[in-house]
Design a protein around this motif. Structure first.
Motif, PDB file in Angstrom:
ATOM      1  N   GLN A 281      23.012  18.424   8.970  1.00 24.66           N
ATOM      2  CA  GLN A 281      22.675  17.941   7.741  1.00 24.66           C
ATOM      3  C   GLN A 281      22.210  16.627   7.795  1.00 24.66           C
ATOM      4  OE1 GLN A 281      25.967  19.231   5.393  1.00 24.66           O
ATOM      5  NE2 GLN A 281      25.553  21.460   5.668  1.00 24.66           N
ATOM      6  N   VAL A 282      21.613  16.079   8.821  1.00 22.13           N
ATOM      7  CA  VAL A 282      21.176  14.577   8.700  1.00 22.13           C
ATOM      8  C   VAL A 282      19.647  14.552   7.843  1.00 22.13           C
ATOM      9  CG1 VAL A 282      20.191  12.829  10.175  1.00 22.13           C
ATOM     10  CG2 VAL A 282      22.069  13.946  10.995  1.00 22.13           C
ATOM     11  N   ILE A 283      19.095  16.084   8.147  1.00 23.41           N
ATOM     12  CA  ILE A 283      17.947  16.235   7.457  1.00 23.41           C
ATOM     13  C   ILE A 283      18.108  17.385   6.467  1.00 23.41           C
ATOM     14  CG2 ILE A 283      15.403  16.943   7.558  1.00 23.41           C
ATOM     15  CD1 ILE A 283      15.014  15.704  10.173  1.00 23.41           C
TER      16      ILE A 283
ATOM     17  N   LEU B  79       0.513  -1.114  -0.111  1.00 19.22           N
ATOM     18  CA  LEU B  79       0.101   0.171   0.100  1.00 19.22           C
ATOM     19  C   LEU B  79       0.748   1.181  -0.100  1.00 19.22           C
ATOM     20  CD1 LEU B  79      -2.714  -1.392   2.369  1.00 19.22           C
ATOM     21  CD2 LEU B  79      -3.042  -0.754  -0.034  1.00 19.22           C
ATOM     22  N   VAL B  80       2.049   1.178   0.343  1.00 17.52           N
ATOM     23  CA  VAL B  80       3.050   2.417   0.150  1.00 17.52           C
ATOM     24  C   VAL B  80       4.438   1.822  -0.576  1.00 17.52           C
ATOM     25  CG1 VAL B  80       2.313   3.735   2.104  1.00 17.52           C
ATOM     26  CG2 VAL B  80       4.055   2.224   2.610  1.00 17.52           C
ATOM     27  N   ARG B  81       4.806   2.615  -1.357  1.00 15.87           N
ATOM     28  CA  ARG B  81       5.985   2.079  -1.950  1.00 15.87           C
ATOM     29  C   ARG B  81       7.284   2.573  -1.411  1.00 15.87           C
ATOM     30  NH1 ARG B  81       5.592   4.771  -7.223  1.00 15.87           N
ATOM     31  NH2 ARG B  81       3.778   5.599  -6.416  1.00 15.87           N
ATOM     32  N   ARG B  82       7.182   3.635  -0.519  1.00 13.72           N
ATOM     33  CA  ARG B  82       8.383   4.015   0.097  1.00 13.72           C
ATOM     34  C   ARG B  82       8.118   4.257   1.639  1.00 13.72           C
ATOM     35  NH1 ARG B  82       9.955   9.382   1.042  1.00 13.72           N
ATOM     36  NH2 ARG B  82       8.075  10.075  -0.068  1.00 13.72           N
ATOM     37  N   ILE B  83       9.136   3.991   2.624  1.00  8.47           N
ATOM     38  CA  ILE B  83       8.886   4.120   3.823  1.00  8.47           C
ATOM     39  C   ILE B  83       9.634   5.639   4.412  1.00  8.47           C
ATOM     40  CG2 ILE B  83       9.455   3.324   6.208  1.00  8.47           C
ATOM     41  CD1 ILE B  83       8.819   0.529   4.966  1.00  8.47           C
ATOM     42  N   PRO B  84       9.096   6.377   4.937  1.00  8.59           N
ATOM     43  CA  PRO B  84       9.756   7.621   5.435  1.00  8.59           C
ATOM     44  C   PRO B  84      10.689   7.238   6.662  1.00  8.59           C
ATOM     45  CG  PRO B  84       7.353   7.603   6.292  1.00  8.59           C
ATOM     46  CD  PRO B  84       7.575   6.425   5.454  1.00  8.59           C
ATOM     47  N   ARG B  85      11.718   8.153   6.728  1.00 10.52           N
ATOM     48  CA  ARG B  85      12.881   7.678   7.611  1.00 10.52           C
ATOM     49  C   ARG B  85      12.244   8.856   9.127  1.00 10.52           C
ATOM     50  NH1 ARG B  85      18.715   9.225   6.479  1.00 10.52           N
ATOM     51  NH2 ARG B  85      18.758   8.103   8.290  1.00 10.52           N
ATOM     52  N   LEU B  86      12.688   7.887  10.168  1.00  9.82           N
ATOM     53  CA  LEU B  86      11.885   8.201  11.371  1.00  9.82           C
ATOM     54  C   LEU B  86      13.059   9.056  12.431  1.00  9.82           C
ATOM     55  CD1 LEU B  86       9.997   7.602  13.853  1.00  9.82           C
ATOM     56  CD2 LEU B  86      11.069   5.689  14.324  1.00  9.82           C
TER      57      LEU B  86
ATOM     58  N   ILE C 279      13.096  -0.454  10.833  1.00  8.86           N
ATOM     59  CA  ILE C 279      12.291  -0.416   9.482  1.00  8.86           C
ATOM     60  C   ILE C 279      12.267   0.886   8.872  1.00  8.86           C
ATOM     61  CG2 ILE C 279       9.651  -0.393   9.138  1.00  8.86           C
ATOM     62  CD1 ILE C 279       9.448  -2.186  11.569  1.00  8.86           C
ATOM     63  N   MET C 280      12.367   1.849   9.656  1.00  7.57           N
ATOM     64  CA  MET C 280      12.220   3.436   9.158  1.00  7.57           C
ATOM     65  C   MET C 280      13.758   4.039   8.884  1.00  7.57           C
ATOM     66  SD  MET C 280       8.620   4.536  11.005  1.00  7.57           S
ATOM     67  CE  MET C 280       8.534   6.026  10.098  1.00  7.57           C
ATOM     68  N   LYS C 281      14.859   3.165   8.813  1.00  6.09           N
ATOM     69  CA  LYS C 281      16.292   3.756   8.949  1.00  6.09           C
ATOM     70  C   LYS C 281      16.171   4.999   9.759  1.00  6.09           C
ATOM     71  CE  LYS C 281      17.328   2.305   4.161  1.00  6.09           C
ATOM     72  NZ  LYS C 281      16.280   1.336   3.910  1.00  6.09           N
ATOM     73  N   GLY C 282      15.847   4.832  11.026  1.00  9.14           N
ATOM     74  CA  GLY C 282      15.887   6.013  11.951  1.00  9.14           C
ATOM     75  C   GLY C 282      16.896   6.668  12.528  1.00  9.14           C
ATOM     76  N   VAL C 283      16.909   7.820  12.995  1.00 12.38           N
ATOM     77  CA  VAL C 283      18.064   8.420  13.897  1.00 12.38           C
ATOM     78  C   VAL C 283      17.286   8.643  15.257  1.00 12.38           C
ATOM     79  CG1 VAL C 283      19.389   9.128  12.056  1.00 12.38           C
ATOM     80  CG2 VAL C 283      17.729  10.643  12.912  1.00 12.38           C
ATOM     81  N   VAL C 284      18.112   9.005  16.284  1.00 15.94           N
ATOM     82  CA  VAL C 284      17.613   9.306  17.558  1.00 15.94           C
ATOM     83  C   VAL C 284      18.718  10.627  17.986  1.00 15.94           C
ATOM     84  CG1 VAL C 284      17.365   8.780  20.141  1.00 15.94           C
ATOM     85  CG2 VAL C 284      17.170   7.183  18.212  1.00 15.94           C
ATOM     86  N   ALA C 285      17.969  11.660  18.345  1.00 20.82           N
ATOM     87  CA  ALA C 285      18.656  12.768  18.786  1.00 20.82           C
ATOM     88  C   ALA C 285      18.235  13.192  20.263  1.00 20.82           C
ATOM     89  CB  ALA C 285      18.421  13.997  17.990  1.00 20.82           C
ATOM     90  N   GLN C 286      19.009  13.953  20.980  1.00 20.62           N
ATOM     91  CA  GLN C 286      18.528  14.409  22.386  1.00 20.62           C
ATOM     92  C   GLN C 286      18.838  16.132  22.374  1.00 20.62           C
ATOM     93  OE1 GLN C 286      21.315  13.434  25.484  1.00 20.62           O
ATOM     94  NE2 GLN C 286      23.249  13.814  24.319  1.00 20.62           N
TER      95      GLN C 286
END
Ligand code: F0G
Length: 484
Positions: A392-394, A271-278, A347-354
Motif C-alpha cells: 500500500q505504498v502505491i 511548467l508543471v504544478r505537481r511532481i510525481p513520486r518516483l 525531488i520526487m519523494k521517491g521510494v526504493v524497492a528490491q
C-alpha cells in the motif's frame, strides 16, 4: 560570464562551473559529478509545454521529429546544426488496462512507457543522441563506454551513423546476445574484459582519461540531459498532467537521476504544478541503492554521507560480494550515479524497492502475456509495482507510469528458458529456480497429422467445418492469478 549552458559541480560546497566546450566527467576541483545547467533568463524556455508537441508532425525536419530534440528548448546546449539524431524517442505511453486489472489496479491507471521502440531497442538512445551531440561539439572522434549491453548497442549505432569510432568494454560472460550482436554488427571495437560491469566501468574511465577517448557512460552529464525527455513524453501523452508515480528499474542510476532533474527544472520554470513520486526498483542481487537508503543514506542537500557509502563498498570487497541477477542489464554493484539518484528521490519523494529474480521473470511473462515485450531488467518495474501495491505504498487508484527500458528481443534466451525450461546457450536463469515459470507457454510437439493437430488445439473433429467464431477462446484475461 556564464553562457546559456554550462557545467556545474553538484557539490553545494564547491559549485564550480565549467564551459560546455570542455570534456569532463567530474569536477576538476573536488571530483564530484557535474550537471548541465542553463541560464534560463537567456535560454527562452517554452511558455507552455504543449507548445512543443506540435513539432512532432514536422517529419521532414529531423530535430522536430526526434522525441528528444523536439523538446530542445529544455536542453538548450547545442546549435541545431551540431545535433546527432537518428530519430530516437518515437516511443509511446501505452495504457495497459488488462495488465493493470490483473494487478488489481483501478481501470485505466497503469501506463507503460515503451522505450524498447527506440532505434537500438532501449532507452539509451535518448541519452546517446545528446552525448554524441556534445562529442561533435568538442570535436571528438573516438567514443567509448563500459556496458551491460544496451549502452554499447546504442553507442555502436550512433558511432556508425555519425562517423565516430566506437569502442565498448563489456564484462566477461554476462551480456545478452541480442545486445552483443548489435555492437558487433555496427562495427564497434568490442573488448571483453575479465570482470563484471563495475570493473569495466572503472577501467574504461581510466583508459578514456589517458587515451583521450570520449566517454559515453552516464558519468557524462550530457547523457542525462537527453534522458530527461522520457519524462516529457510521458507528460505529453497524458495531456501534460503528471501521473502519480513513475516506476523505473535502477542499475547505474542514470535514468532515475535524469528524471529527477527533469522535474526539478520543469517545476522551477513553472511548467508543471505537481511532481510525481518516483519508485526505483533494484534487483535483489544488485541492490546497493536499496541497501543504502534503508541504512539511512539521503541527499541531505548535497552533503551525502560518504563514509556510509565507502563502508558499504568495503564490506562488499571484504566479503567478496559481486552483483548477480537474471536481469543482466542492472547487474551493477557500484552505481556511479548513486548521489544523483538520492537527489532524484529527494525531488520526487521517491521510494526504493528490491525484487527477486523469480519475481522479475514472472512479471516479464505477465507483461508479455498482455502484449508488451521487454527484457528482464525492464520487468523489474512491474514486479516492484506489485510489491508496492501489496504494501500500500502505491494505492490502487493512483496513476502509474512504468518505464519499459529495453525491448523483449534483446534477451530472447531468458524468455525461451522461462517458457521451456531449456537452458539456451546464454540464458542466465539461476539453477535453483523451477525449470519453467508459472505462465509457461511451452511449444507442443505434434505429428504432422490432422487428428493430432486438432487434439493439440483442444478442439474436436466436429470443429473442422466450424465457423471461426465458434468454440471457447482462451485470452489473457483467463490467466490464473498466480501469487509469486
Ligand atoms: N534497463 C535496461 C534495459 C538497461 O540496459 C539499464 C542499464 C537499466 C535499465 C538501468 O538504467 O543504469 O540508468 O539505472 N544499462 C546499462 C548498460 C548499465 O550498460 O546498458 P540505469
Amino acid at each position: 560570464m556564464k553562457t546559456v549552458a554550462f557545467q556545474q559541480c553538484i557539490n553545494p560546497d564547491c559549485r564550480s562551473t565549467f564551459d560546455i566546450g570542455q570534456t569532463l566527467t567530474s569536477c576538476r576541483h573536488c571530483g564530484e559529478f557535474l550537471d548541465i545547467e542553463y541560464d534560463w533568463s537567456k535560454a527562452a524556455p517554452p511558455a507552455r509545454l504543449r507548445d512543443l508537441q506540435q513539432r512532432w508532425t514536422n517529419r521532414r525536419f529531423p530535430l522536430d521529429y526526434s522525441g528528444v530534440w523536439r523538446f530542445r528548448d529544455l536542453l538548450p546546449f547545442s546549435a541545431d546544426a551540431m545535433v546527432c539524431t537518428i530519430g530516437e524517442g518515437q516511443t509511446f505511453l501505452q495504457n495497459a488496462a488488462c495488465l493493470g486489472r490483473k494487478l488489481g489496479m483501478w481501470p485505466g491507471q497503469l501506463w507503460l512507457q515503451y522505450e524498447g521502440m527506440n532505434p537500438s531497442g532501449s532507452f539509451k538512445d535518448n541519452g546517446m543522441t545528446a552525448a554524441f551531440t556534445h562529442a561533435r561539439i568538442v570535436g571528438a572522434r573516438r567514443v567509448a563506454c563500459a556496458s551491460t549491453g544496451n549502452t554499447s548497442a546504442s553507442l555502436a549505432l550512433y558511432a556508425a551513423q555519425n562517423g565516430f569510432q566506437g569502442i565498448v568494454f563489456i564484462g566477461s560472460g554476462k551480456i545478452a546476445f541480442g545486445k552483443l550482436s548489435q555492437a558487433l554488427d555496427y562495427g564497434a571495437r568490442t573488448l571483453q574484459i575479465e570482470g563484471d560491469f563495475d570493473t569495466c566501468l572503472a577501467r574504461v574511465r581510466q583508459v578514456s582519461g589517458q587515451l583521450g577517448l570520449y566517454l559515453m557512460n552516464s558519468v557524462n552529464p550530457f547523457r542525462l540531459e537527453g534522458q530527461k525527455s522520457i519524462m516529457y513524453r510521458i507528460l505529453e501523452s497524458l495531456n501534460w498532467e503528471p501521473p502519480d508515480w513513475i516506476v523505473v528499474p535502477g542499475g547505474n542510476l542514470g535514468n532515475c537521476s535524469a528524471f529527477g532533474k527533469a522535474f526539478a527544472e520543469l517545476h522551477q520554470l513553472g511548467l508543471v504544478r505537481r511532481i510525481p513520486r518516483l519508485a526505483v526498483i533494484n534487483a535483489q542481487g544488485a541492490n546497493t541503492l536499496f541497501r543504502m537508503v534503508n541504512d539511512g543514506l539521503t541527499w541531505n542537500g548535497g552533503r551525502v554521507n560518504n563514509a556510509l557509502i565507502q563502508s558499504h563498498y568495503a564490506r562488499l570487497d571484504a566479503e567478496n560480494i559481486h552483483p548477480h541477477t537474471v536481469a543482466s542489464a542492472i547487474e551493477i554493484g557500484r552505481p556511479v550515479n548513486l548521489k544523483k539518484a538520492l537527489r532524484a528521490l529527494d525531488i520526487m519523494k521517491g521510494v526504493v524497492a528490491q525484487v527477486s529474480d523469480n519475481d522479475i521473470l514472472e512479471a516479464k511473462a505477465l507483461i508479455g502475456r498482455f502484449g508488451f515485450g521487454c527484457e528482464p531488467a525492464s520487468a523489474a518495474t512491474i514486479a516492484g509495482l506489485r510489491q508496492l501495491l501489496a504494501s500500500q505504498v502505491i494505492s490502487r487508484n493512483e496513476r502509474v507510469a512504468c518505464v519499459l527500458t529495453g525491448h523483449g528481443l534483446k534477451d530472447p534466451d531468458a524468455t525461451v528458458q522461462y517458457h521451456t525450461g531449456i537452458r539456451t546457450k546464454d540464458a542466465q536463469m539461476p539453477a535453483a529456480e523451477p525449470t519453467w515459470g508459472s505462465f509457461a507457454n511451452q511449444p507442443v510437439r505434434v505429428a504432422d497429422d490432422m487428428h493430432a493437430i486438432v487434439q493439440a488445439l483442444g478442439m474436436s473433429m466436429d470443429d473442422l467445418e466450424g465457423s471461426p467464431r465458434s468454440g471457447y477462446v482462451e485470452t489473457a484475461a483467463d490467466l490464473p492469478f498466480v501469487e509469486y
